[in-house]
Design an enzyme around this catalytic site. Structure first.
Site, PDB file in Angstrom:
ATOM      1  N   HIS A 159       0.828  -1.209   0.000  1.00 50.58           N
ATOM      2  CA  HIS A 159       0.000   0.000   0.000  1.00 50.58           C
ATOM      3  C   HIS A 159       0.871   1.271   0.000  1.00 50.58           C
ATOM      4  CE1 HIS A 159      -2.986   2.867   1.501  1.00 50.58           C
ATOM      5  NE2 HIS A 159      -3.904   1.977   1.605  1.00 50.58           N
ATOM      6  N   GLU A 261      -1.218   1.456  -5.246  1.00 49.95           N
ATOM      7  CA  GLU A 261      -1.038   0.231  -4.471  1.00 49.95           C
ATOM      8  C   GLU A 261      -1.033  -1.004  -5.369  1.00 49.95           C
ATOM      9  OE1 GLU A 261      -4.187   0.504  -1.505  1.00 49.95           O
ATOM     10  OE2 GLU A 261      -4.004   2.691  -1.682  1.00 49.95           O
TER      11      GLU A 261
HETATM   12  O1  TA6 Z   1      -6.234   1.647  -0.171  1.00 45.24           O
HETATM   13  C1  TA6 Z   1      -7.252   2.546   0.015  1.00 45.24           C
HETATM   14  C2  TA6 Z   1      -7.876   2.316   1.369  1.00 45.24           C
HETATM   15  O2  TA6 Z   1      -8.517   1.075   1.436  1.00 45.24           O
HETATM   16  C3  TA6 Z   1      -8.800   3.480   1.659  1.00 45.24           C
HETATM   17  O3  TA6 Z   1     -10.143   3.084   1.652  1.00 45.24           O
HETATM   18  C4  TA6 Z   1      -8.331   3.969   3.033  1.00 45.24           C
HETATM   19  O4  TA6 Z   1      -9.042   3.323   4.048  1.00 45.24           O
HETATM   20  C5  TA6 Z   1      -6.852   3.585   2.996  1.00 45.24           C
HETATM   21  O5  TA6 Z   1      -6.857   2.301   2.392  1.00 45.24           O
HETATM   22  C6  TA6 Z   1      -6.141   3.642   4.318  1.00 45.24           C
HETATM   23  O6  TA6 Z   1      -6.546   2.584   5.135  1.00 45.24           O
HETATM   24  P1  TA6 Z   1      -5.953   2.552   6.643  1.00 45.24           P
HETATM   25  O7  TA6 Z   1      -6.594   1.360   7.287  1.00 45.24           O
HETATM   26  O8  TA6 Z   1      -4.468   2.431   6.543  1.00 45.24           O
HETATM   27  O9  TA6 Z   1      -6.357   3.885   7.244  1.00 45.24           O
END
Ligand code: TA6
Length: 306
Positions: A159, A261
């Site tokens: 991510h 990601e």
């Molecule tokens: O990758 C995008 C996502 O799924 C968004 O929906 C947002 O929630 C982001 O990840 C960050 O997630 P986190 O749990 O690290 O705050």
């Protein structure tokens, strides 16, 4: 383990060790907590990975920035909202399995396997390794292995948070024509028309195994994100409202980063038979677009994690 001269392990006030890499090709840092790449600064460039100045550095808390390792599920747990978003390996302790130096950079291997704690969340036997090459390019591979005696399925992501000069001025190329869903959960798929731009909250899951290029006119650079073993790409920027809801992110931080990601998410589920492995791999490269000196981002004195 004997560490090469370019690698040292510091005990950090966060309460978990951080592996520091100082090589002529790049510098970098990895937290054993979460197997989490925190920093990467290739030679002749500025830092590439965004780190929130309000990131939480505590055991069991996800770190807002760098490359969170999301596994064995991406996003909310499919059926149990009490389980942590993006799985559990990003908040568990990994161990450093290997550290090697070469002319091209430093190679680290981190490892984690199932524990009673993990089995309480996900009742399967596994081994996961993070293969990390710090060099003029950053290579990261999440290798998962089914060490149990029955098949299991997982989703996951590397991510990655990228520093950009202004997310409202970047354009993201390589996804034209691919189907995506907004917000991951909406049923309606639609085709991407042209480059992706950030002019609102963007939280898109693309069905794509292609490389992506982030064109950053403010920093005068291109970020190239190559990948293998990945059928999905997520592009995320929280924009204004969601930034104010994230306590570990400054309200005005949304122009400073974009997440691209490398995933297998949504319908792209990986199923492994006993003894089988899968590698989710990404390679990051930075290209300065013009010679005139454009101020590049710089690390705080001593790095993000002093
Ligand atoms: O990758 C995008 C996502 O799924 C968004 O929906 C947002 O929630 C982001 O990840 C960050 O997630 P986190 O749990 O690290 O705050």
């Amino acid at each position: 383990m004997t560490l090469p001269p370019s690698v040292q392990i510091i005990d950090h006030h966060a309460g978990y060790p951080i592996v520091e890499v100082q090589h002529r090709e790049a510098t970098g840092r990895v937290a054993l907590h979460g197997g989490h790449v925190l920093e990467w600064v290739p030679a002749h460039s500025g830092p590439v990975l965004y780190m929130s100045p309000q990131a939480l550095l505590e055991h069991g808390k996800p770190i807002r920035g760098g490359i969170p390792v999301c596994w064995p599920w991406f996003g909310p747990h499919p059926s149990d909202s009490t389980k942590p978003a993006h799985g559990f390996v990003r908040t568990m302790m990994w161990e450093l399995d290997r550290a090697r130096e070469s002319a091209s950079g430093v190679d680290l291997v981190l490892r984690i396997a199932d524990t009673a704690e993990s089995r309480a969340l996900w009742p399967h036997a596994f081994e996961a390794r993070m293969h990390i090459h710090f060099g003029i390019e950053l290579e990261v591979g999440l290798e998962i292995t089914n060490t149990g005696d029955s098949p299991w399925s997982s989703t996951g992501a590397l991510h990655t948070y990228f520093i950009v000069g202004d997310s409202r001025q970047i354009s993201i190329h390589g996804l034209h024509g691919t189907q995506y869903v907004e917000g991951r959960l909406s049923p309606d798929k639609r085709p991407q028309q042209g480059p992706v731009v950030i002019d609102q909250e963007v939280d898109r899951l693309y069905a794509s195994d292609a490389a992506v290029i982030v064109d950053d006119p403010v920093l005068g650079r291109e970020l190239r994100i190559e990948k293998a073993g990945s059928l999905s790409t997520v592009v995320w920027n929280p924009w204004i409202e969601k930034s104010t809801r994230l306590s570990d992110l400054p309200d005005d931080a949304y122009p400073e980063f974009v997440c691209v990601e490398t995933c297998n998410a949504g319908e792209d589920v990986i199923t492994l038979q006993p003894g089988e492995s899968h590698l989710l791999f990404t390679r990051l490269c930075v290209r300065q677009l013009n010679e005139e000196a454009i101020p590049q981002p710089s690390l705080p004195e001593g790095g993000f994690f002093v």
